[in-house]
Design a protein around this motif. Sequence first.
Motif, PDB file in Angstrom:
ATOM      1  N   SER A 190       4.826  10.288 -26.250  1.00  0.00           N
ATOM      2  CA  SER A 190       5.267  10.088 -24.862  1.00  0.00           C
ATOM      3  C   SER A 190       5.801   8.687 -24.607  1.00  0.00           C
ATOM      4  CB  SER A 190       4.133  10.419 -23.889  1.00  0.00           C
ATOM      5  OG  SER A 190       3.073   9.505 -24.034  1.00  0.00           O
ATOM      6  N   SER A 191       5.202   7.676 -25.231  1.00  0.00           N
ATOM      7  CA  SER A 191       5.665   6.320 -24.943  1.00  0.00           C
ATOM      8  C   SER A 191       6.523   5.752 -26.065  1.00  0.00           C
ATOM      9  CB  SER A 191       4.471   5.417 -24.667  1.00  0.00           C
ATOM     10  OG  SER A 191       3.560   5.496 -25.746  1.00  0.00           O
TER      11      SER A 191
ATOM     12  N   ARG B 145      11.320   7.610 -16.842  1.00  0.00           N
ATOM     13  CA  ARG B 145      10.159   8.227 -17.479  1.00  0.00           C
ATOM     14  C   ARG B 145       8.868   7.923 -16.731  1.00  0.00           C
ATOM     15  NH1 ARG B 145      11.011   6.977 -23.966  1.00  0.00           N
ATOM     16  NH2 ARG B 145       9.249   8.292 -24.489  1.00  0.00           N
ATOM     17  N   LEU B 146       8.792   6.765 -16.053  1.00  0.00           N
ATOM     18  CA  LEU B 146       7.528   6.374 -15.420  1.00  0.00           C
ATOM     19  C   LEU B 146       7.321   7.014 -14.053  1.00  0.00           C
ATOM     20  CD1 LEU B 146       7.446   2.583 -16.372  1.00  0.00           C
ATOM     21  CD2 LEU B 146       6.236   4.472 -17.471  1.00  0.00           C
TER      22      LEU B 146
ATOM     23  N   SER C 115       7.133  11.370 -14.341  1.00  0.00           N
ATOM     24  CA  SER C 115       6.118  12.055 -15.148  1.00  0.00           C
ATOM     25  C   SER C 115       4.800  12.170 -14.387  1.00  0.00           C
ATOM     26  CB  SER C 115       5.894  11.285 -16.452  1.00  0.00           C
ATOM     27  OG  SER C 115       5.566   9.938 -16.173  1.00  0.00           O
TER      28      SER C 115
ATOM     29  N   TRP D 215       2.129   8.882 -21.553  1.00  0.00           N
ATOM     30  CA  TRP D 215       2.801   7.782 -20.849  1.00  0.00           C
ATOM     31  C   TRP D 215       1.763   6.726 -20.506  1.00  0.00           C
ATOM     32  CZ3 TRP D 215       3.866  12.952 -19.042  1.00  0.00           C
ATOM     33  CH2 TRP D 215       5.028  13.471 -19.581  1.00  0.00           C
TER      34      TRP D 215
END
Lengths: 439, 300
Positions: free
Chosen positions: A111-112, A402-403, A406, B167
């Motif tokens: 994911s990151s 993305r931040l 999500s 994330w």
Amino acid sequence: MPASQHHPVDILRFNTCGSVDDGKSTLIGRLLYDSKSLMEDQIEALERSADITGGGQINLANLTDGLRAEREQGITIDVAYRYFATPRRKFIIADTPGHVQYTRNMVTGASSANLSIVLVDARLGVIEQSRRHSCIASLLRIPHLIVAINKMDLVDWSEARFMEIRDQFEEFLPRLDMKDVQFIPISALNGDNVVEPSKHTPWYAGPTLLGHLESVHIGSDWNLNGFRLPVQWVNRPNNPQDAKLHDFRGFSGQIAGGIVRVGQKVLALPAGITSTVQQIWTYDGPVQEAFCPQSVTLVLAHDIDISRGSMIIGLDQLPGTGTELHAKVCWMHQRPLLRGKKYFLKHTSNTVQAVVSEIEHRINITTLEPEPAPTELGLNDIGEIRLRTAKPLIYDGYAANRLTGSFILVEQGTNATVAAGMLHASREVVKPENADYVI
Amino acid sequence: MSNYHLDHLQHLETEAIHVMREVAGEFERPALLFSGGKDSICLIRLAEKAFRPSELPMPLLNVDTGHHFPELNEFRDARAKELGAKLIVRRVEDAIASGVAVPAPGEISRNRLQIPTLLAAIEEFRFDCCIGGARRDEEKARAKERFFSFRDSFGQWDPKNQRPEIWNLYNARINPGENMRVFPLSNWTEMDVWEYIRREKLEVPTIYFSHRRQCVRRQGQWLPVTTLVPPKPNEEVRELVVRVRTIGDIISTGMVESPADSVDDIIAEIAAARVTERGSRADDKSSEAAMEDRKKAGYF
């Protein structure tokens, strides 16, 4: 470069994926070993276990398979993180399992990531696992992909075989929306083209694996458009010694997108009130501007109701808002996702209740084609769903940020993290003109 | 390169500050574990960066094994005072005296006995979260641990059943009696820690720097001679120029022969090092799964 000036300039996060015997762990072991990131006591421990279980053969996979169950079963059961640095970069590796039932861990590890390495066994070519992993990398929008064609020694370093596999892969690439893909022929076991160029592949003119990891451009992987500050914590000193701090009220958070400057107009949501940035406070002194992903504390010109879960945004490139969400989710729990069930949804620093209103379809993870609407999503399924939240969310599409695009779903009662979600952009956009009533 | 660029330490810093603020935002009664060692010294600076100009929204907690280097405890107390932070110390001695911790026959090490002492402190103050300075590069079992590491009501870690972390969204929800351990330095290496100490000009206890000390050789390590580790009759006591690379208990921390007397020297030494930091700690060498077993029982 003298050792005391050892200064990597940035961080590259990557993950490795592949099937059980593709040699992921061996590759990582090789990267660490050949880049001299392994220490004598680690090599000693490897030798100790080689004498006991390996008939004297050092097993580089034992470096990452750290848990007892993994060594017993010879598989990787969770995400293992490894670190090494060269003078050019610091690397964070997430070694993610290829075993089918652990796809959720791959999503976790990837994911990151800035980059994903898909390992392909040269004897087997592109198999379902390679496709699945490439699709997950694509869904998570990992910007860079390396296809490492491993065990080239077992196909006599055949250029024809390498080209054949590359063609197989390129055939399905258009579906992936991957801009940067690099194919590299390697032998992780022997180290060819991992750190040192191989003498067995005179026909290959590209970089070694490490060479590519060191030079791939990642500067634009962070989002610098559209300022977003999800507020994590309200900073209000109690009885400060310094009289200047008596009325200090700062909003602390990590910038999730864009750039903020002193004097800039911002909008606080959900309060819906505009204000001006009076100060950007940091421990190292006030600054004139700050950018994603820095952690800062903002002081605004007006006293507005802002708390954890609020978002402070810039007035250009406005985010979406609403209670009806449309998202892709990867399901991560044995208990399936059910229509009508309530979950906690954590998005940035904000947690709300959410109910699943519709399961639209499941995504076939080896073709990315939609499959007819299922009644539930099970462990490791990826699907499109619709959710309704108890309060409106302020968010962007995952493709844009993305931040802020999500979320995770948490099961009520057990508190298990059951899903990773990626939002589609909202049709409804925050309207600053309606909200602009300055107090 | 654009102006909007963070180097590797700035990346690690903003990630750790974000984690700290999530703790402050999500938990009611967090604590920060502070031993005075180099990793927790970095944690303290990160807490200052996360929460100033306010006070730190959590007390500092230390489990004193009774086998600490005296220099470490002095440093710990002085730093806590300078910060104006509340420091809670719970001693293994007291836990043994009250029966909370029971040594096995002949057990000299306090390593295992820290566990019940820590768990009792968590219960006493009803802490719902403890921030620790553990790093994933230290050890193989730690390499698998999350930033937010869930512990059940017995304080146990279940490595096969960890919450996925996706994330930077950390699931901090727990039920009463359960607990979270949070590790903001997860992605830091030993080198990152020293480079951060240099950049931030942080003070560290003097035992990290080269000094003269009487040592005896045991199991391939130089152990400091103290009343707890008296030389055996057949052992030769040598006065050496040494420093510590990692600080455990005084009875198990190997001294490294080194002339490094500045942070720059230490960084140069680590860059050239051929053994890992934990290679100088006897407590991890006993079996390949030593750390995994201790963590499952509630250790950091």
